[in-house]
Write an enzyme that holds these catalytic residues in place. Structure first.
Site, mmCIF file in Angstrom:
data_model
loop_
_atom_site.group_PDB
_atom_site.id
_atom_site.type_symbol
_atom_site.label_atom_id
_atom_site.label_comp_id
_atom_site.label_asym_id
_atom_site.label_seq_id
_atom_site.Cartn_x
_atom_site.Cartn_y
_atom_site.Cartn_z
ATOM 1 N N ASP A 13 0.829 -1.218 0.000
ATOM 2 C CA ASP A 13 0.000 0.000 0.000
ATOM 3 C C ASP A 13 0.858 1.261 0.000
ATOM 4 O OD1 ASP A 13 -2.444 1.322 0.020
ATOM 5 O OD2 ASP A 13 -2.450 1.513 2.206
ATOM 6 N N GLY A 16 -0.309 5.430 -4.381
ATOM 7 C CA GLY A 16 -0.976 6.681 -4.737
ATOM 8 C C GLY A 16 -0.353 7.863 -4.012
ATOM 9 N N HIS A 30 1.966 3.384 -9.128
ATOM 10 C CA HIS A 30 1.748 1.953 -9.360
ATOM 11 C C HIS A 30 2.895 1.369 -10.182
ATOM 12 C CE1 HIS A 30 -2.056 2.273 -7.435
ATOM 13 N NE2 HIS A 30 -2.649 2.969 -8.395
ATOM 14 N N SER A 59 -10.841 -7.006 -4.251
ATOM 15 C CA SER A 59 -12.223 -7.056 -4.736
ATOM 16 C C SER A 59 -12.848 -5.666 -4.680
ATOM 17 C CB SER A 59 -13.062 -7.988 -3.851
ATOM 18 O OG SER A 59 -12.408 -9.189 -3.560
ATOM 19 N N ARG A 64 -12.589 2.169 -7.434
ATOM 20 C CA ARG A 64 -11.748 3.354 -7.715
ATOM 21 C C ARG A 64 -12.175 3.987 -9.037
ATOM 22 N NH1 ARG A 64 -5.714 2.544 -5.365
ATOM 23 N NH2 ARG A 64 -6.367 1.710 -3.356
ATOM 24 N N LEU A 124 11.149 -20.146 -5.240
ATOM 25 C CA LEU A 124 10.252 -19.279 -4.464
ATOM 26 C C LEU A 124 8.864 -19.345 -5.084
ATOM 27 C CD1 LEU A 124 9.988 -16.814 -2.340
ATOM 28 C CD2 LEU A 124 10.263 -15.368 -4.335
ATOM 29 N N SER A 185 -7.670 -4.736 5.519
ATOM 30 C CA SER A 185 -8.315 -4.492 4.224
ATOM 31 C C SER A 185 -8.668 -5.775 3.464
ATOM 32 C CB SER A 185 -7.445 -3.571 3.354
ATOM 33 O OG SER A 185 -7.331 -2.295 3.943
#
Ligand code: IPE
Ligand code: IPE
Ligand code: MG
Length: 222
Positions: A13, A16, A30, A59, A64, A124, A185
């Site tokens: 997060d 933005g 992003h 979801s 946005r 991984l 979230s």
């Protein structure tokens, strides 16, 4: 408890805000977020982490503004193609976790190709949660129970665990959220029951080797 977490889950997060601070459009944040993820995968591999699960699109992120959503979809489709050769070279096995119906043909195809190309890697495991929500995961597991005609007494924690979207991986030992918010979230609600939580103010595009090591140190001291 092992010193190095076997499985790390991250809410990536702050993209933005990273962009806004620089008077850039959110999509620029992003894009930097993709670079941060590339670094993170590399570092986790080097530190001996076995599974890395990241939250890329929730979801709820459909709510946005339309231009941000379409920008994220384009970026995701592009990154899928661009990043796979290096992931392949580094022995990373990719999994996409989330609701696939509702994704564009291009994104769905990219996901399938990337999973197929990396299926036999084992250094991984990288789970990308896309169009994912912890509640969605529980609902899809319950729906399977109903569609398979189970009796109520046959539906237990063990059965649900086996039908959660990430049942092939152990539960996360360490749950990290960047960007300063201290909430979950809707990420890995079932699987994080006993995870250690690590919250950092660091915005995701700035999250690098030093920040990962700080989280690993905190974990090792718990
Ligand atoms: C996280 O960064 C990335 C996605 C949700 C796709 P944000 O876009 O939520 O960035 P902030 O929280 O607004 O800074
Ligand atoms: C969580 O971040 C989702 C991802 C990182 C993909 P959000 O920025 O969407 O979550 P909220 O809105 O702060 O709860
Ligand atoms: Mg956010």
């Amino acid at each position: 408890m092992s010193q190095v977490p076997q499985h790390i889950a991250i809410v990536m997060d702050g993209n933005g805000r990273w962009a806004s601070k620089r008077f850039l459009p959110r999509i620029a944040g992003h894009k930097k977020g993709v670079d941060a993820l590339r670094r993170c995968v590399k570092t986790c591999g080097q530190r001996g982490v076995g599974v890395l699960t990241v939250f890329a699109f929730s979801s709820e992120n459909w709510n946005r503004p339309a231009d941000e959503v379409s920008g994220l979809m384009d970026l995701f489709a592009m990154a899928l193609v661009r990043e796979v050769p290096q992931l392949q070279a580094d022995g990373v096995q990719l999994h996409f976790v989330g609701e696939r119906s509702g994704l564009s043909q291009k994104v769905a195809h990219g996901i399938e190709q990337a999973e197929l190309a990396t299926a036999s890697n084992s250094r991984l495991i990288l789970n990308i949660c896309f169009n994912y929500g912890g509640r969605w995961d529980m609902v899809q597991a319950c729906r399977r129970a109903v569609s398979e005609g189970l009796r109520p007494d046959q539906v237990d924690e063990e059965w649900l665990s086996r039908h959660m979207a990430m049942s092939f991986a152990p539960d996360p030992d360490l749950f990290i959220r960047t960007g300063g918010e201290m909430r979950v979230s809707n990420f890995m609600l079932w699987q994080s029951a006993y995870s250690e939580f690590f919250f950092t103010e660091c915005l995701w595009p700035d999250f690098g080797e030093a920040e990962i090591d700080a989280a690993l140190r905190a974990y090792a001291q718990r």
